[in-house]
Each structure stands twice: as structure tokens, then as C-alpha cells.
Design a protein around this motif. Sequence first.
Motif, mmCIF file in Angstrom:
data_model
loop_
_atom_site.group_PDB
_atom_site.id
_atom_site.type_symbol
_atom_site.label_atom_id
_atom_site.label_comp_id
_atom_site.label_asym_id
_atom_site.label_seq_id
_atom_site.Cartn_x
_atom_site.Cartn_y
_atom_site.Cartn_z
ATOM 1 N N LYS A 46 -17.324 -36.648 -46.452
ATOM 2 C CA LYS A 46 -18.644 -36.175 -46.044
ATOM 3 C C LYS A 46 -19.214 -35.053 -46.910
ATOM 4 C CE LYS A 46 -19.043 -39.027 -42.628
ATOM 5 N NZ LYS A 46 -19.030 -38.643 -41.225
ATOM 6 N N SER A 47 -18.378 -34.170 -47.460
ATOM 7 C CA SER A 47 -18.921 -33.014 -48.168
ATOM 8 C C SER A 47 -18.115 -32.723 -49.440
ATOM 9 C CB SER A 47 -18.905 -31.785 -47.253
ATOM 10 O OG SER A 47 -19.508 -30.683 -47.866
ATOM 11 N N PRO A 48 -18.662 -33.090 -50.614
ATOM 12 C CA PRO A 48 -19.918 -33.818 -50.792
ATOM 13 C C PRO A 48 -19.729 -35.294 -50.428
ATOM 14 C CG PRO A 48 -18.875 -33.524 -52.909
ATOM 15 C CD PRO A 48 -18.028 -32.777 -51.913
ATOM 16 N N LEU A 49 -20.850 -35.950 -50.102
ATOM 17 C CA LEU A 49 -20.785 -37.359 -49.720
ATOM 18 C C LEU A 49 -20.223 -38.182 -50.873
ATOM 19 C CD1 LEU A 49 -21.357 -39.634 -47.731
ATOM 20 C CD2 LEU A 49 -23.700 -39.731 -48.636
ATOM 21 N N THR A 50 -19.069 -38.803 -50.647
ATOM 22 C CA THR A 50 -18.376 -39.550 -51.683
ATOM 23 C C THR A 50 -17.782 -40.820 -51.084
ATOM 24 O OG1 THR A 50 -17.787 -37.478 -52.804
ATOM 25 C CG2 THR A 50 -16.581 -39.457 -53.474
ATOM 26 N N LEU A 51 -18.016 -41.943 -51.738
ATOM 27 C CA LEU A 51 -17.448 -43.217 -51.313
ATOM 28 C C LEU A 51 -16.176 -43.469 -52.105
ATOM 29 C CD1 LEU A 51 -20.678 -45.429 -51.221
ATOM 30 C CD2 LEU A 51 -19.877 -43.704 -49.582
ATOM 31 N N ARG A 52 -15.174 -44.052 -51.441
ATOM 32 C CA ARG A 52 -13.896 -44.324 -52.097
ATOM 33 C C ARG A 52 -13.617 -45.819 -52.141
ATOM 34 N NH1 ARG A 52 -9.852 -42.386 -48.988
ATOM 35 N NH2 ARG A 52 -11.141 -41.448 -47.352
ATOM 36 N N PHE A 53 -13.170 -46.278 -53.308
ATOM 37 C CA PHE A 53 -12.807 -47.669 -53.528
ATOM 38 C C PHE A 53 -11.459 -47.713 -54.253
ATOM 39 C CE2 PHE A 53 -17.403 -47.142 -53.823
ATOM 40 C CZ PHE A 53 -17.896 -48.110 -52.956
ATOM 41 N N VAL A 92 -22.124 -39.257 -54.280
ATOM 42 C CA VAL A 92 -23.533 -39.613 -54.118
ATOM 43 C C VAL A 92 -24.423 -38.416 -54.453
ATOM 44 C CG1 VAL A 92 -25.289 -40.484 -52.544
ATOM 45 C CG2 VAL A 92 -22.917 -41.286 -52.344
ATOM 46 N N LEU A 93 -25.358 -38.634 -55.381
ATOM 47 C CA LEU A 93 -26.277 -37.584 -55.815
ATOM 48 C C LEU A 93 -27.685 -37.782 -55.261
ATOM 49 C CD1 LEU A 93 -25.197 -37.503 -59.576
ATOM 50 C CD2 LEU A 93 -24.288 -36.133 -57.687
ATOM 51 N N ARG A 94 -28.029 -39.029 -54.994
ATOM 52 C CA ARG A 94 -29.386 -39.353 -54.540
ATOM 53 C C ARG A 94 -29.312 -40.625 -53.707
ATOM 54 N NH1 ARG A 94 -34.605 -39.896 -58.572
ATOM 55 N NH2 ARG A 94 -35.967 -41.072 -57.196
ATOM 56 N N MET A 95 -30.123 -40.699 -52.650
ATOM 57 C CA MET A 95 -30.134 -41.874 -51.791
ATOM 58 C C MET A 95 -31.568 -42.338 -51.546
ATOM 59 S SD MET A 95 -27.289 -40.906 -48.872
ATOM 60 C CE MET A 95 -28.166 -39.490 -48.186
ATOM 61 N N GLU A 96 -31.746 -43.641 -51.511
ATOM 62 C CA GLU A 96 -33.010 -44.219 -51.073
ATOM 63 C C GLU A 96 -32.728 -45.185 -49.920
ATOM 64 O OE1 GLU A 96 -36.029 -45.757 -53.471
ATOM 65 O OE2 GLU A 96 -36.132 -44.009 -54.808
ATOM 66 N N GLU A 153 -32.297 -36.150 -51.799
ATOM 67 C CA GLU A 153 -31.675 -35.559 -52.982
ATOM 68 C C GLU A 153 -30.626 -34.544 -52.532
ATOM 69 O OE1 GLU A 153 -32.572 -36.258 -56.151
ATOM 70 O OE2 GLU A 153 -34.569 -37.193 -55.988
ATOM 71 N N ARG A 154 -29.484 -34.538 -53.242
ATOM 72 C CA ARG A 154 -28.445 -33.548 -52.936
ATOM 73 C C ARG A 154 -28.978 -32.145 -53.179
ATOM 74 N NH1 ARG A 154 -22.976 -34.453 -54.335
ATOM 75 N NH2 ARG A 154 -22.875 -32.369 -55.200
ATOM 76 N N ALA A 155 -28.741 -31.250 -52.240
ATOM 77 C CA ALA A 155 -29.140 -29.852 -52.364
ATOM 78 C C ALA A 155 -27.998 -28.992 -51.847
ATOM 79 C CB ALA A 155 -30.420 -29.577 -51.579
ATOM 80 N N GLY A 156 -27.102 -28.598 -52.740
ATOM 81 C CA GLY A 156 -25.920 -27.851 -52.318
ATOM 82 C C GLY A 156 -25.038 -28.717 -51.449
ATOM 83 N N ASP A 157 -24.758 -28.245 -50.237
ATOM 84 C CA ASP A 157 -23.932 -29.008 -49.297
ATOM 85 C C ASP A 157 -24.769 -29.919 -48.405
ATOM 86 O OD1 ASP A 157 -21.607 -27.834 -50.235
ATOM 87 O OD2 ASP A 157 -21.714 -26.176 -48.799
ATOM 88 N N GLY A 158 -26.100 -29.895 -48.588
ATOM 89 C CA GLY A 158 -26.960 -30.696 -47.735
ATOM 90 C C GLY A 158 -27.869 -31.616 -48.533
ATOM 91 N N TRP A 159 -28.962 -32.022 -47.891
ATOM 92 C CA TRP A 159 -29.897 -32.962 -48.498
ATOM 93 C C TRP A 159 -31.327 -32.526 -48.220
ATOM 94 C CZ3 TRP A 159 -27.952 -36.948 -51.371
ATOM 95 C CH2 TRP A 159 -26.583 -37.236 -51.203
ATOM 96 N N THR A 160 -32.196 -32.775 -49.168
ATOM 97 C CA THR A 160 -33.625 -32.641 -48.936
ATOM 98 C C THR A 160 -34.215 -34.048 -48.970
ATOM 99 O OG1 THR A 160 -34.095 -32.333 -51.304
ATOM 100 C CG2 THR A 160 -33.712 -30.366 -49.980
ATOM 101 N N GLY A 161 -35.110 -34.330 -48.028
ATOM 102 C CA GLY A 161 -35.632 -35.687 -47.920
ATOM 103 C C GLY A 161 -37.142 -35.721 -47.878
ATOM 104 N N CYS A 162 -37.684 -36.881 -48.194
ATOM 105 C CA CYS A 162 -39.115 -37.097 -48.091
ATOM 106 C C CYS A 162 -39.362 -38.579 -47.844
ATOM 107 C CB CYS A 162 -39.850 -36.643 -49.350
ATOM 108 S SG CYS A 162 -39.440 -37.595 -50.835
ATOM 109 N N TRP A 163 -40.509 -38.887 -47.263
ATOM 110 C CA TRP A 163 -40.895 -40.272 -47.048
ATOM 111 C C TRP A 163 -41.561 -40.815 -48.295
ATOM 112 C CZ3 TRP A 163 -38.482 -42.216 -43.171
ATOM 113 C CH2 TRP A 163 -38.239 -41.464 -42.012
ATOM 114 N N LEU A 164 -41.375 -42.115 -48.533
ATOM 115 C CA LEU A 164 -41.976 -42.790 -49.686
ATOM 116 C C LEU A 164 -42.794 -43.981 -49.197
ATOM 117 C CD1 LEU A 164 -38.838 -43.006 -52.012
ATOM 118 C CD2 LEU A 164 -40.639 -41.259 -52.084
ATOM 119 N N ALA A 165 -43.818 -44.329 -49.973
ATOM 120 C CA ALA A 165 -44.539 -45.555 -49.675
ATOM 121 C C ALA A 165 -43.598 -46.726 -49.896
ATOM 122 C CB ALA A 165 -45.757 -45.683 -50.577
ATOM 123 N N PRO A 166 -43.548 -47.644 -48.927
ATOM 124 C CA PRO A 166 -42.591 -48.746 -49.070
ATOM 125 C C PRO A 166 -42.991 -49.745 -50.140
ATOM 126 C CG PRO A 166 -43.865 -49.011 -47.071
ATOM 127 C CD PRO A 166 -44.251 -47.693 -47.649
#
Length: 202
Positions: free
Chosen positions: A65-72, A170-174, A189-202
Amino acid sequence: MSLDTASPGLPAFYDDLDLTLEEISRRLTDGVRNRRSAFHTPAVATVTPQNTPDVRRMVLRGVDKSPLTLRFHTDKRSGKAHQIYQNSSGFCEIYDSDCKIQLRLSCRLTLLQDSETVERAWTATRPMSRACYQIETGPGTEIPAPGTAVYDTGRPDEGRANFAVLMAEVLRMEWLYLAARGHARARFERAGDGWTGCWLAP
């Protein structure tokens, strides 16, 4: 949970960025253990030496979870491993047709071969899966015919030397949620230990 996008009701995360982040975390975590989930097998893209994308499905083995990381899990002799050594840029994509959700993740990829994380992963791997790593010819090597790359299931631990854990930080998510009332698309977008988000036109 399957969502009916034609119904008048919409999920709570539909217009809430914080709840959307929680939904992403919940679905990724569920994808580790739920083989029926589309989040269990993300498409993972690497970059070739020719600067072209190379994509394959991989089983999601864990989520940090911190930082968000997927494992394979992967074979360190594989083409993707060599690509990651040269270029750490990666991308993961998931689409769940049942709930109409797409998740696109820009990642930094690294390979672990000798660490406590790798040892725990190897110990938790089933004997049949371990045996796959002991094939003398690495993945993608030309062979005469199917079945000629033989491994000995009686000695699966011999494959440990070829076993690696792929970490996708993970550095950025859509996020895209398809709804009859109007699709909801967001970027985080990754911002330290958290995220900043915004809405986008689909």
C-alpha cells in the motif's frame, strides 16, 4: 460485485475522488486472492531495446500500500526481465467488463532476486509452479517442438536461482467507470505518501 450501469442508482464512488481511490485499493487487493476477478491478471507492458511496447498478462501476487506497488513473479531469464534492466518504465492495464471499470497504471519496474520478499514469495509458491523455473532453456528460447523443454517436478527447488519478483511501483493512475448517465474518468498522481486527483473528460 457487479454493477448495473443502466440502473438509476450509481455507486458511491461515482463522483467522489476519495471513494474512487478506496475502490481502486479494494479491487487490487481482492485481485490478489480472487482468481475470477479481472484484477487478478493485469496486462503488464515493458519497453523493448527498440523502444516499442511489449505486453503480456501476469498474475497479481501481492499489493503493497505505501507506496502503492504491485507484485508479480517472473523468470529472471525472460525477455521482460532483460527489458526492465535496460528501461524501468512500465505500464499496467486492467479492464473488468462485469463492472465496467478500466484502470491504467504508469509504473516504475524493478526486479528482486535476493531479498526477504523473494524468499517469502518462493516459499509460498506451489511445487508445480516452482518446477517451471528449472527449465534449462529460458523463456522465449527457440525449441524444436512443444514439450521438448522438460523439467523435473521431483526437484522443483532447483528453479530458485531463476526466480524473481517483479515490483511495479505505481506513479500515476487513470480510472474510468462506464455509466449510462455519463462515464466517470479520473487521474491520480503520486504526492509523497498520498495521491492528488482530478476528474477528466471521458
